[in-house]
Design a protein around this motif. Structure first.
Motif, PDB file in Angstrom:
ATOM      1  N   LEU A  69       0.821  -1.206   0.000  1.00  0.00           N
ATOM      2  CA  LEU A  69       0.000   0.000   0.000  1.00  0.00           C
ATOM      3  C   LEU A  69       0.861   1.265   0.000  1.00  0.00           C
ATOM      4  O   LEU A  69       0.491   2.281  -0.589  1.00  0.00           O
ATOM      5  CB  LEU A  69      -0.933   0.015   1.212  1.00  0.00           C
ATOM      6  N   ASP A  70       2.018   1.205   0.665  1.00  0.00           N
ATOM      7  CA  ASP A  70       2.906   2.364   0.740  1.00  0.00           C
ATOM      8  C   ASP A  70       3.804   2.506  -0.489  1.00  0.00           C
ATOM      9  O   ASP A  70       4.452   3.532  -0.653  1.00  0.00           O
ATOM     10  CB  ASP A  70       3.789   2.281   1.983  1.00  0.00           C
ATOM     11  N   GLN A  71       3.846   1.500  -1.336  1.00  0.00           N
ATOM     12  CA  GLN A  71       4.763   1.504  -2.480  1.00  0.00           C
ATOM     13  C   GLN A  71       4.546   2.697  -3.428  1.00  0.00           C
ATOM     14  O   GLN A  71       5.514   3.342  -3.806  1.00  0.00           O
ATOM     15  CB  GLN A  71       4.648   0.182  -3.247  1.00  0.00           C
ATOM     16  N   PRO A  72       3.313   3.044  -3.815  1.00  0.00           N
ATOM     17  CA  PRO A  72       3.154   4.197  -4.711  1.00  0.00           C
ATOM     18  C   PRO A  72       3.657   5.500  -4.100  1.00  0.00           C
ATOM     19  O   PRO A  72       4.294   6.303  -4.782  1.00  0.00           O
ATOM     20  CB  PRO A  72       1.638   4.253  -4.961  1.00  0.00           C
ATOM     21  N   ALA A  73       3.405   5.712  -2.828  1.00  0.00           N
ATOM     22  CA  ALA A  73       3.889   6.931  -2.176  1.00  0.00           C
ATOM     23  C   ALA A  73       5.409   6.935  -2.118  1.00  0.00           C
ATOM     24  O   ALA A  73       6.046   7.975  -2.320  1.00  0.00           O
ATOM     25  CB  ALA A  73       3.304   7.043  -0.770  1.00  0.00           C
ATOM     26  N   PHE A  74       5.988   5.778  -1.862  1.00  0.00           N
ATOM     27  CA  PHE A  74       7.446   5.672  -1.815  1.00  0.00           C
ATOM     28  C   PHE A  74       8.050   5.979  -3.186  1.00  0.00           C
ATOM     29  O   PHE A  74       9.010   6.735  -3.295  1.00  0.00           O
ATOM     30  CB  PHE A  74       7.839   4.269  -1.349  1.00  0.00           C
ATOM     31  N   GLU A  75       7.470   5.409  -4.242  1.00  0.00           N
ATOM     32  CA  GLU A  75       7.983   5.657  -5.594  1.00  0.00           C
ATOM     33  C   GLU A  75       7.823   7.117  -5.988  1.00  0.00           C
ATOM     34  O   GLU A  75       8.697   7.696  -6.638  1.00  0.00           O
ATOM     35  CB  GLU A  75       7.279   4.743  -6.586  1.00  0.00           C
TER      36      GLU A  75
END
Length: 156
Positions: A69-75
């Motif tokens: 779930l946090d991957q898009p924000a991290f990218e």
């Protein structure tokens, strides 16, 4: 000692499965326990493996769903900050920090006190001036009243 278990195989067993006999393969567990009972060096190896197991048990598991779930924000953050980095001779150069502001100069206390005293003097002058002007007005009113009384008495 069981002839099917040797020191190398026992070391491989505890390296792969840890110090707990419950994790060891069922087929080799009895032979490993017999080897452990007959070899003091094997007990030292198990103690070392148990210490490692205890450390690994303290590590918390990664919540893969939360990570996904946090991957898009991290990218997005990586892409936003990647533009600020420059690559020169295979060395990543981080952007220089913003220049710090010069420290604010503090106003000296003499200026603060002088300003306060000046404002107090202005206020006192205004109050005194209003009071004097009101006193002067009352004198003018009294003079006017006396003149009117005199005019009434004389009949003018």
């Amino acid at each position: 000692m069981n002839k099917s278990m040797n020191a190398d195989r026992f070391q491989a067993l505890i390296d792969a499965y840890g110090a707990s006999p419950a994790r060891w393969p069922e087929a080799e567990r009895r032979a490993a326990l017999d080897f452990l009972a007959g070899d003091p060096a094997a007990q030292a190896r198990v103690d070392q493996a148990r210490a490692l197991d205890d450390m690994l048990d303290c590590v918390t598991a990664v919540d893969h769903l939360r990570a996904e779930l946090d991957q898009p924000a991290f990218e997005a953050a990586i892409n936003r900050y990647a533009a600020e980095f420059s690559l020169a001779n295979n060395v990543v150069r981080f952007p220089s920090p913003a220049p710090s502001r010069a420290p604010r100069r503090r106003m000296p206390w003499s200026v603060v006190w002088g300003t306060g005293i000046g404002l107090a003097a202005c206020l006192a002058g205004a109050v005194l001036g209003v009071n004097l002007s009101l006193a002067g007005l009352s004198d003018v009113r009294a003079q006017t009243v006396l003149e009117q009384v005199a005019m009434i008495d004389t009949g003018e």
